[in-house]
Design a protein around this motif. Structure first.
Motif, mmCIF file in Angstrom:
data_model
loop_
_atom_site.group_PDB
_atom_site.id
_atom_site.type_symbol
_atom_site.label_atom_id
_atom_site.label_comp_id
_atom_site.label_asym_id
_atom_site.label_seq_id
_atom_site.Cartn_x
_atom_site.Cartn_y
_atom_site.Cartn_z
ATOM 1 N N PRO A 194 -40.451 -6.696 -80.547
ATOM 2 C CA PRO A 194 -39.974 -6.489 -81.926
ATOM 3 C C PRO A 194 -38.453 -6.306 -82.034
ATOM 4 O O PRO A 194 -37.888 -6.438 -83.115
ATOM 5 N N LEU A 195 -37.793 -6.024 -80.930
ATOM 6 C CA LEU A 195 -36.339 -5.835 -80.936
ATOM 7 C C LEU A 195 -35.586 -7.152 -80.784
ATOM 8 O O LEU A 195 -34.368 -7.200 -80.986
ATOM 9 N N HIS A 196 -36.282 -8.228 -80.431
ATOM 10 C CA HIS A 196 -35.626 -9.483 -80.093
ATOM 11 C C HIS A 196 -34.812 -10.063 -81.260
ATOM 12 O O HIS A 196 -33.625 -10.352 -81.114
ATOM 13 N N ARG A 197 -35.408 -10.214 -82.398
ATOM 14 C CA ARG A 197 -34.701 -10.840 -83.528
ATOM 15 C C ARG A 197 -33.587 -9.965 -84.092
ATOM 16 O O ARG A 197 -32.479 -10.462 -84.308
ATOM 17 N N PRO A 198 -33.837 -8.681 -84.341
ATOM 18 C CA PRO A 198 -32.712 -7.881 -84.858
ATOM 19 C C PRO A 198 -31.564 -7.755 -83.854
ATOM 20 O O PRO A 198 -30.393 -7.792 -84.241
ATOM 21 N N THR A 199 -31.885 -7.661 -82.564
ATOM 22 C CA THR A 199 -30.822 -7.571 -81.553
ATOM 23 C C THR A 199 -30.080 -8.897 -81.458
ATOM 24 O O THR A 199 -28.850 -8.925 -81.317
ATOM 25 N N GLY A 200 -30.798 -10.008 -81.561
ATOM 26 C CA GLY A 200 -30.151 -11.318 -81.554
ATOM 27 C C GLY A 200 -29.216 -11.497 -82.730
ATOM 28 O O GLY A 200 -28.121 -12.062 -82.600
ATOM 29 N N THR A 201 -29.613 -10.998 -83.886
ATOM 30 C CA THR A 201 -28.751 -11.077 -85.067
ATOM 31 C C THR A 201 -27.501 -10.221 -84.860
ATOM 32 O O THR A 201 -26.383 -10.647 -85.184
ATOM 33 N N LEU A 202 -27.676 -9.034 -84.299
ATOM 34 C CA LEU A 202 -26.528 -8.177 -83.990
ATOM 35 C C LEU A 202 -25.601 -8.871 -82.997
ATOM 36 O O LEU A 202 -24.376 -8.864 -83.170
ATOM 37 N N LEU A 203 -26.172 -9.502 -81.977
ATOM 38 C CA LEU A 203 -25.359 -10.202 -80.991
ATOM 39 C C LEU A 203 -24.567 -11.348 -81.622
ATOM 40 O O LEU A 203 -23.418 -11.581 -81.260
ATOM 41 N N MET A 204 -25.174 -12.047 -82.563
ATOM 42 C CA MET A 204 -24.457 -13.134 -83.220
ATOM 43 C C MET A 204 -23.243 -12.585 -83.977
ATOM 44 O O MET A 204 -22.150 -13.153 -83.902
ATOM 45 N N LEU A 205 -23.420 -11.496 -84.674
ATOM 46 C CA LEU A 205 -22.306 -10.863 -85.375
ATOM 47 C C LEU A 205 -21.236 -10.409 -84.378
ATOM 48 O O LEU A 205 -20.040 -10.649 -84.579
ATOM 49 N N LEU A 206 -21.671 -9.772 -83.289
ATOM 50 C CA LEU A 206 -20.723 -9.279 -82.298
ATOM 51 C C LEU A 206 -19.945 -10.406 -81.630
ATOM 52 O O LEU A 206 -18.748 -10.268 -81.364
ATOM 53 N N VAL A 207 -20.608 -11.536 -81.347
ATOM 54 C CA VAL A 207 -19.890 -12.631 -80.684
ATOM 55 C C VAL A 207 -18.846 -13.234 -81.612
ATOM 56 O O VAL A 207 -17.751 -13.605 -81.174
ATOM 57 N N VAL A 208 -19.131 -13.303 -82.897
ATOM 58 C CA VAL A 208 -18.141 -13.813 -83.847
ATOM 59 C C VAL A 208 -16.947 -12.852 -83.905
ATOM 60 O O VAL A 208 -15.781 -13.274 -83.828
ATOM 61 N N LEU A 209 -17.220 -11.559 -84.013
ATOM 62 C CA LEU A 209 -16.134 -10.573 -84.041
ATOM 63 C C LEU A 209 -15.358 -10.556 -82.728
ATOM 64 O O LEU A 209 -14.118 -10.485 -82.716
ATOM 65 N N ARG A 210 -16.081 -10.647 -81.620
ATOM 66 C CA ARG A 210 -15.433 -10.634 -80.304
ATOM 67 C C ARG A 210 -14.553 -11.862 -80.112
ATOM 68 O O ARG A 210 -13.435 -11.766 -79.597
ATOM 69 N N ALA A 211 -15.042 -13.025 -80.517
ATOM 70 C CA ALA A 211 -14.254 -14.251 -80.383
ATOM 71 C C ALA A 211 -12.994 -14.159 -81.251
ATOM 72 O O ALA A 211 -11.897 -14.542 -80.806
ATOM 73 N N ALA A 212 -13.139 -13.648 -82.457
ATOM 74 C CA ALA A 212 -11.968 -13.487 -83.329
ATOM 75 C C ALA A 212 -10.966 -12.523 -82.696
ATOM 76 O O ALA A 212 -9.753 -12.790 -82.679
ATOM 77 N N TRP A 213 -11.457 -11.422 -82.160
ATOM 78 C CA TRP A 213 -10.586 -10.442 -81.496
ATOM 79 C C TRP A 213 -9.868 -11.091 -80.309
ATOM 80 O O TRP A 213 -8.658 -10.912 -80.129
ATOM 81 N N ALA A 214 -10.607 -11.856 -79.511
ATOM 82 C CA ALA A 214 -10.020 -12.506 -78.341
ATOM 83 C C ALA A 214 -8.942 -13.514 -78.748
ATOM 84 O O ALA A 214 -7.884 -13.590 -78.116
ATOM 85 N N LEU A 215 -9.207 -14.281 -79.801
ATOM 86 C CA LEU A 215 -8.217 -15.255 -80.257
ATOM 87 C C LEU A 215 -6.964 -14.568 -80.796
ATOM 88 O O LEU A 215 -5.844 -15.011 -80.536
ATOM 89 N N MET B 201 -22.215 -5.695 -75.903
ATOM 90 C CA MET B 201 -22.940 -6.965 -75.829
ATOM 91 C C MET B 201 -23.730 -7.067 -74.525
ATOM 92 O O MET B 201 -24.839 -7.596 -74.524
ATOM 93 N N ALA B 202 -23.195 -6.569 -73.431
ATOM 94 C CA ALA B 202 -23.933 -6.594 -72.158
ATOM 95 C C ALA B 202 -25.242 -5.808 -72.299
ATOM 96 O O ALA B 202 -26.303 -6.268 -71.848
ATOM 97 N N PHE B 203 -25.181 -4.640 -72.936
ATOM 98 C CA PHE B 203 -26.392 -3.851 -73.158
ATOM 99 C C PHE B 203 -27.378 -4.621 -74.039
ATOM 100 O O PHE B 203 -28.574 -4.680 -73.747
ATOM 101 N N CYS B 204 -26.874 -5.201 -75.132
ATOM 102 C CA CYS B 204 -27.751 -5.962 -76.043
ATOM 103 C C CYS B 204 -28.363 -7.166 -75.339
ATOM 104 O O CYS B 204 -29.548 -7.473 -75.549
#
Length: 185
Positions: free
Chosen positions: A55-76, A27-30
């Motif tokens: 052109p990388l902004h929207r696809p990377t943002g979508t990836l980040l949204m997925l990663l933050v949901v997975l990361r938050a679930a992992w953290a919980l 996520m830091a890289f993204c």
């Protein structure tokens, strides 16, 4: 609990495990890519840097949204095994980061949906083009997405600054918790 593979470590009271570190550094890289694209969009439109990054902004943002949901679930799921926050301020800072990491892309996707344009990051159709715009969605996105993105950048820079400050101040060095080398002091 020791593992037979040293690179696959679980979270513990003194350090984050391999999965937590993978989420963090991916996520830091993204985010670095996202903020570079946003800065190019703001300061360097119509340049080769802009043409490369934007052109990388929207696809990377979508990836980040997925990663933050997975990361938050992992953290919980692993909250009881993770290193404790150093203070209430650190806890609130991390909560603010998570809230913004979720809010900024959600608002961006809301704006995208309201625009009635299709959206297919990496060629995967997430939203079909429609005929009619939904003004309140585009207005909300126009109002908040960029502004909250800059607030997120400020919080990320503050997060980095505090990690470095703790390392230099003689206080608890938190970097080894996330770098994965040695134990935190």
């Amino acid at each position: 609990m020791p593992t037979s593979t040293p690179w696959l470590r679980p979270d513990s009271a003194t350090r984050y495990g391999s999965v937590s570190r993978l989420f963090h550094w991916t996520m830091a890289f993204c985010f670095a890519l996202m903020f570079a694209a946003a800065l190019a969009h703001f300061f360097a439109k119509d340049t080769p840097v802009y043409e490369l990054l934007w052109p990388l902004h929207r696809p990377t943002g979508t990836l980040l949204m997925l990663l933050v949901v997975l990361r938050a679930a992992w953290a919980l799921l692993h909250a009881s095994q993770r290193p404790p926050h150093l203070s209430q301020a650190a806890r609130l800072g991390h909560l603010a980061l998570y809230a913004l990491m979720l809010a900024v892309p959600c608002i961006g996707l809301l704006r995208q949906y309201g625009s009635a344009r299709g959206f297919a990051p990496w060629g995967i159709p997430l939203m079909e083009a429609r005929g009619e715009k939904i003004e309140w969605m585009t207005d909300l996105g126009r109002l908040l997405h960029g502004k909250l993105g800059w607030v997120l950048l400020a919080c990320v820079l503050g997060h980095v600054a505090m990690a470095l400050w703790h390392r230099r101040s003689g206080d608890t060095n938190v970097l080894p918790r996330m770098i994965g080398s040695g134990e935190a002091n």
